[in-house]
Scaffold this active site. Structure first.
Site, PDB file in Angstrom:
ATOM      1  N   ASN A   9       0.862  -1.185   0.000  1.00 60.04           N
ATOM      2  CA  ASN A   9       0.000   0.000   0.000  1.00 60.04           C
ATOM      3  C   ASN A   9       0.896   1.231   0.000  1.00 60.04           C
ATOM      4  OD1 ASN A   9      -1.828   2.028   0.531  1.00 60.04           O
ATOM      5  ND2 ASN A   9      -2.299   1.355   2.627  1.00 60.04           N
ATOM      6  N   LYS A  11       0.081   4.283  -0.198  1.00 58.56           N
ATOM      7  CA  LYS A  11      -0.562   5.460   0.415  1.00 58.56           C
ATOM      8  C   LYS A  11      -0.343   6.705  -0.463  1.00 58.56           C
ATOM      9  CE  LYS A  11       0.131   3.306   4.858  1.00 58.56           C
ATOM     10  NZ  LYS A  11       0.040   3.434   6.297  1.00 58.56           N
ATOM     11  N   HIS A  97      -9.464   0.470   5.280  1.00 54.56           N
ATOM     12  CA  HIS A  97      -8.179   0.802   5.916  1.00 54.56           C
ATOM     13  C   HIS A  97      -8.446   1.760   7.084  1.00 54.56           C
ATOM     14  CE1 HIS A  97      -4.133   2.226   6.605  1.00 54.56           C
ATOM     15  NE2 HIS A  97      -3.710   1.179   5.935  1.00 54.56           N
ATOM     16  N   GLU A  99      -6.903   4.242   8.138  1.00 53.64           N
ATOM     17  CA  GLU A  99      -6.724   5.666   7.840  1.00 53.64           C
ATOM     18  C   GLU A  99      -7.982   6.238   7.181  1.00 53.64           C
ATOM     19  OE1 GLU A  99      -2.980   5.395   5.726  1.00 53.64           O
ATOM     20  OE2 GLU A  99      -2.014   4.768   7.593  1.00 53.64           O
ATOM     21  N   GLU A 169      -4.932  -5.488  10.715  1.00 55.32           N
ATOM     22  CA  GLU A 169      -3.985  -4.391  10.884  1.00 55.32           C
ATOM     23  C   GLU A 169      -4.228  -3.685  12.217  1.00 55.32           C
ATOM     24  OE1 GLU A 169      -2.249  -3.112   6.871  1.00 55.32           O
ATOM     25  OE2 GLU A 169      -3.951  -1.832   7.314  1.00 55.32           O
ATOM     26  N   GLY A 175       2.550   2.114  10.804  1.00 56.21           N
ATOM     27  CA  GLY A 175       3.426   3.268  10.635  1.00 56.21           C
ATOM     28  C   GLY A 175       4.133   3.690  11.919  1.00 56.21           C
ATOM     29  N   SER A 215       3.777  -2.188  10.364  1.00 56.53           N
ATOM     30  CA  SER A 215       5.241  -2.154  10.520  1.00 56.53           C
ATOM     31  C   SER A 215       5.912  -3.480  10.169  1.00 56.53           C
ATOM     32  CB  SER A 215       5.622  -1.693  11.929  1.00 56.53           C
ATOM     33  OG  SER A 215       5.123  -0.387  12.158  1.00 56.53           O
TER      34      SER A 215
HETATM   35  C1  PEP Z   1      -0.696  -0.044   6.200  1.00 55.45           C
HETATM   36  O1  PEP Z   1      -0.919   1.143   6.208  1.00 55.45           O
HETATM   37  O2  PEP Z   1      -1.498  -0.830   5.666  1.00 55.45           O
HETATM   38  C2  PEP Z   1       0.534  -0.502   6.850  1.00 55.45           C
HETATM   39  C3  PEP Z   1       0.609  -1.755   7.209  1.00 55.45           C
HETATM   40  O3  PEP Z   1       1.525   0.426   7.041  1.00 55.45           O
HETATM   41  P1  PEP Z   1       2.994   0.184   7.663  1.00 55.45           P
HETATM   42  O4  PEP Z   1       3.531  -1.062   7.053  1.00 55.45           O
HETATM   43  O5  PEP Z   1       3.776   1.393   7.267  1.00 55.45           O
HETATM   44  O6  PEP Z   1       2.809   0.050   9.133  1.00 55.45           O
END
Ligand code: PEP
Length: 253
Positions: A9, A11, A97, A99, A169, A175, A215
């Site tokens: 992703n 973003k 997601h 976000e 997630e 992040g 992460s």
């Molecule tokens: C995400 O936003 O789906 C995600 C897993 O981000 P990150 O790997 O940066 O934590």
């Protein structure tokens, strides 16, 4: 056997040319050295999708959008419909997601409209769920995830659930550099699979791919992916570097 998948992703990162360059690099590494047993998906920003679609070999890399509109078409300034995505050659869409839920107030009603439109337009869905830190600390994570799924993808019929990939997630891990421990990831993935089994039966539960996101990077992907119910990853930050992303793809071995 269910599919192993690693999805990136991107973003809101990369200019168009940077995105094309990244896609070319990922595609090259995917062809040259990626584990053929793992499906690779990349999710660039909307505006990059058509150009990125031209530089990837779909035998090796599939294309996802990060979102779609909750309406079919019409006077919805700034939105991009599921049908438009399909017409641009997109294979998957990420829905739910954290976000989008947090910053754009996407509730279950909106998510359900998006799910329906995506399926009506032949898109497969990467559907995200996960608890925040407060919920985890209050030991409410199981309850939160069950509710998120029950009110959205579990309202689908069995046949449509075939087009769903789930991504667990934990919001506190996205992040932040804090990854769920392999035990925490396995515990929730196993729980999610048991919920699918209760709802749609064990065959569907065994066939559903459940990704971990938060992460995930080359240094920890192996410990996460070795767990029996972790079928791959949804990767944010580490998906922006082709080498790191393909290293994660190759972490099943
Ligand atoms: C995400 O936003 O789906 C995600 C897993 O981000 P990150 O790997 O940066 O934590």
């Amino acid at each position: 056997m269910r599919k192993k998948i690693v999805a990136g992703n991107w973003k809101m990162n990369k200019t168009l040319q940077e995105g094309i360059d990244l896609a070319i690099e990922i595609n090259k590494l995917a062809v040259e050295k990626a584990d053929n047993d793992v499906d690779i998906i990349i999710a660039p920003p909307f505006i990059h999708l058509t150009e990125v679609g031209k530089v990837i070999d779909r035998e090796h890399v599939s294309l996802s959008s990060q979102n779609c509109a909750s309406e079919q078409q019409g006077a919805f300034t700034g939105e991009v419909s599921a049908e438009m995505l399909w017409s641009a050659g997109v294979d998957y869409v990420i829905i739910g997601h954290s976000e989008r839920r947090a910053y754009y107030q996407e509730d279950n009603d909106i998510l359900n409209k998006k799910i329906k439109l995506a399926l009506d337009n032949n898109l497969k869905i990467i559907f995200c769920c996960g608890e925040n830190l407060e919920q985890r600390e209050a030991n409410k994570h199981f309850e939160v995830i069950k509710k998120q799924l029950t009110e959205t993808v579990f309202t689908l019929i069995k046949e449509d659930f075939d087009s769903i990939i789930l991504a667990y997630e934990p919001i506190w891990a996205i992040g932040t550099g804090k990854t769920a421990t392999p035990e925490q990831a396995q515990e929730i993935h196993k729980f999610i699979r048991s919920l699918i089994s209760e709802k749609f039966g064990n065959d569907i539960a065994q066939e559903t791919t459940i990704l971990y996101g938060g992460s995930c990077k080359p240094a920890n992907a192996k410990q996460l992916f070795v767990n029996p119910d972790v079928d791959g990853g949804l990767i944010g930050g580490a998906a922006l570097k082709a080498e790191d992303f393909i290293d994660i793809v190759n972490s099943f071995k």
